[in-house]
Every structure is written in C-alpha cells, then in structure tokens.
Scaffold this motif. Structure first.
Motif, PDB file in Angstrom:
ATOM      1  N   ASP A 128     -33.089  73.485  16.630  1.00  0.00           N
ATOM      2  CA  ASP A 128     -32.336  74.212  15.614  1.00  0.00           C
ATOM      3  C   ASP A 128     -31.252  73.372  14.955  1.00  0.00           C
ATOM      4  O   ASP A 128     -30.893  73.619  13.812  1.00  0.00           O
ATOM      5  N   TYR A 129     -30.724  72.410  15.688  1.00  0.00           N
ATOM      6  CA  TYR A 129     -29.738  71.510  15.100  1.00  0.00           C
ATOM      7  C   TYR A 129     -29.648  70.230  15.920  1.00  0.00           C
ATOM      8  O   TYR A 129     -30.176  70.161  17.037  1.00  0.00           O
ATOM      9  N   ILE A 130     -29.021  69.224  15.316  1.00  0.00           N
ATOM     10  CA  ILE A 130     -28.833  67.948  16.011  1.00  0.00           C
ATOM     11  C   ILE A 130     -27.358  67.553  15.940  1.00  0.00           C
ATOM     12  O   ILE A 130     -26.618  68.024  15.076  1.00  0.00           O
ATOM     13  N   GLU A 131     -26.989  66.695  16.855  1.00  0.00           N
ATOM     14  CA  GLU A 131     -25.695  66.015  16.785  1.00  0.00           C
ATOM     15  C   GLU A 131     -25.971  64.530  16.934  1.00  0.00           C
ATOM     16  O   GLU A 131     -26.844  64.133  17.708  1.00  0.00           O
ATOM     17  N   THR A 132     -25.238  63.710  16.176  1.00  0.00           N
ATOM     18  CA  THR A 132     -25.357  62.262  16.327  1.00  0.00           C
ATOM     19  C   THR A 132     -24.140  61.766  17.094  1.00  0.00           C
ATOM     20  O   THR A 132     -23.036  62.294  16.940  1.00  0.00           O
ATOM     21  N   TYR A 133     -24.370  60.769  17.929  1.00  0.00           N
ATOM     22  CA  TYR A 133     -23.319  60.210  18.776  1.00  0.00           C
ATOM     23  C   TYR A 133     -23.295  58.695  18.684  1.00  0.00           C
ATOM     24  O   TYR A 133     -24.330  58.050  18.521  1.00  0.00           O
ATOM     25  N   SER A 134     -22.105  58.163  18.820  1.00  0.00           N
ATOM     26  CA  SER A 134     -21.866  56.730  18.910  1.00  0.00           C
ATOM     27  C   SER A 134     -21.254  56.497  20.291  1.00  0.00           C
ATOM     28  O   SER A 134     -20.429  57.290  20.755  1.00  0.00           O
ATOM     29  N   LEU A 135     -21.658  55.420  20.957  1.00  0.00           N
ATOM     30  CA  LEU A 135     -21.123  55.121  22.275  1.00  0.00           C
ATOM     31  C   LEU A 135     -21.155  53.628  22.546  1.00  0.00           C
ATOM     32  O   LEU A 135     -21.804  52.871  21.812  1.00  0.00           O
ATOM     33  N   GLN A 136     -20.441  53.223  23.569  1.00  0.00           N
ATOM     34  CA  GLN A 136     -20.388  51.831  24.019  1.00  0.00           C
ATOM     35  C   GLN A 136     -19.993  50.868  22.901  1.00  0.00           C
ATOM     36  O   GLN A 136     -20.550  49.784  22.772  1.00  0.00           O
ATOM     37  N   ARG A 137     -18.997  51.259  22.122  1.00  0.00           N
ATOM     38  CA  ARG A 137     -18.512  50.372  21.074  1.00  0.00           C
ATOM     39  C   ARG A 137     -17.043  50.671  20.792  1.00  0.00           C
ATOM     40  O   ARG A 137     -16.522  51.700  21.174  1.00  0.00           O
ATOM     41  N   GLY A 138     -16.399  49.717  20.133  1.00  0.00           N
ATOM     42  CA  GLY A 138     -15.012  49.884  19.730  1.00  0.00           C
ATOM     43  C   GLY A 138     -14.055  49.094  20.605  1.00  0.00           C
ATOM     44  O   GLY A 138     -14.392  48.662  21.708  1.00  0.00           O
ATOM     45  N   LYS A 139     -12.861  48.908  20.090  1.00  0.00           N
ATOM     46  CA  LYS A 139     -11.841  48.109  20.777  1.00  0.00           C
ATOM     47  C   LYS A 139     -11.438  48.724  22.107  1.00  0.00           C
ATOM     48  O   LYS A 139     -11.292  48.020  23.103  1.00  0.00           O
ATOM     49  N   GLU A 140     -11.219  50.031  22.135  1.00  0.00           N
ATOM     50  CA  GLU A 140     -10.806  50.693  23.374  1.00  0.00           C
ATOM     51  C   GLU A 140     -11.869  50.553  24.455  1.00  0.00           C
ATOM     52  O   GLU A 140     -11.568  50.278  25.615  1.00  0.00           O
ATOM     53  N   TYR A 141     -13.132  50.742  24.074  1.00  0.00           N
ATOM     54  CA  TYR A 141     -14.232  50.617  25.032  1.00  0.00           C
ATOM     55  C   TYR A 141     -14.289  49.191  25.577  1.00  0.00           C
ATOM     56  O   TYR A 141     -14.364  48.984  26.783  1.00  0.00           O
TER      57      TYR A 141
END
Length: 185
Positions: A23-36
């Motif tokens: 019925d719906y989706i969500e997109t995610y970003s992970l394992q990236r960025g300065k804090e990570y």
C-alpha cells in the motif's frame, strides 16, 4: 552450494516487485554521513581491544562479552536496514513516504521491471546504504529491499538476493536523487 539451492535464494527484480501487493513505501538512507563515520571510528578500536583481550587473556566480564557480541554484530557482518530482531539500523533515516498510485511508485516499479540481461558480479562486499520498505496500510512491513549502488547488489536479508540488470542501479541512483534521497556519486 547446489545450483538449485542458489536459485532458491535469488529472485529477479521483476519477479520480486510483482510478487506481493503493498500500500505504501518508505525510503531509507543508512551507514553514511559524518556522525555515522565518527561513531564507527570510535567503535572499531573498542571492538579491537575487547577482541585482543579475549584472545590473549580470555578475561572479559559478562557485560564486556555482551558488548563484544554487539560490536561484532554491528561491525563484523553485512548490515541491513532491519536486523534479525526487527530493529532498524541505528544510522537509518527515513527520507520519503509514497502511497500506491503515486507517480514515484510507478517509476520505482518500472525501474525494477527492467529486463535483466546484464548482471555485474563485483568482487566487493556490499554496503547497503539505501533501502525501500514496503508496507500494508496497517503499517505491517511486507518486505525490505536493501540496496548497494556501489556494488550493484540488492538483498532482502542475508539469505535472499535480488538480481537486476546493471542499468537498474543507475536508474535507482537517479530515482533516489530526484526524490531528495542522498546518494554518493
């Protein structure tokens, strides 16, 4: 691994996207960025020190054993958006939500329906930095598609891979960028 077993652990991207209603989706970003990256630089030496102590002296306390196990799970294996306990990766950030019938859903489906004629098999281990979660209207997760744009790899989890044409990854990269989802170039 027997050939039939390997096939059972792989699904084509077209068969995957046609394999379930959502019925719906969500997109995610992970394992990236300065804090990570900063946190990983702290965790790696901690894990190394505990491993060395365990190997040389075998004198870790119960809490240190638990901590080493946590660090091994986090740093010593391929990471997925959702772990075996159902928890989202600590670095994950939801970037978008799209309801079925939306133009972005149609575009995503068309990308995943691309005929698979050329599959690259890079010799690197995938780092899944992008993911798409498919939901029922009740909020129940139906499936999670983990994506490594660098290695051109997709997986549902550690035991199920999704194959796609090499052109699919360029289209996914463009799709993510167009919806404001950060990806490396």
């Amino acid at each position: 691994m027997p050939k039939d077993s390997a096939k059972a652990n792989t699904v084509n991207s077209a068969d995957y996207i046609n394999g379930f209603p959502f019925d719906y989706i969500e997109t995610y970003s992970l394992q990236r960025g300065k804090e990570y990256n900063a946190l990983i630089q702290i965790l790696k030496p901690e894990r190394h020190n505990l491993k060395v102590r365990k190997e040389k002296r075998n004198n870790l306390t119960d809490s240190e054993e638990i901590r080493l196990s946590e660090l091994d799970a986090l740093l010593g294996a391929t990471q997925y958006l959702i772990d075996s306990t159902g928890r989202f990766h600590f670095s994950s950030q939801r970037t978008n939500t799209f309801i079925c019938g939306n133009e972005e859903i149609s575009l995503l489906k068309n990308i995943l329906l691309t005929k698979t004629t050329n599959v690259n098999n890079w010799m690197c281990a995938p780092i899944y930095r992008d993911a798409i979660v498919f939901y029922k209207s009740s909020g129940e997760i139906i499936s999670v598609l983990n994506i490594c744009l660098s290695c051109e790899a997709m997986a549902l989890d550690s035991s199920k891979q999704v194959t796609a044409d090499s052109s699919t990854y360029g289209m996914l990269r463009k799709f993510f960028k167009e919806i404001g989802h950060h990806v490396e170039s």
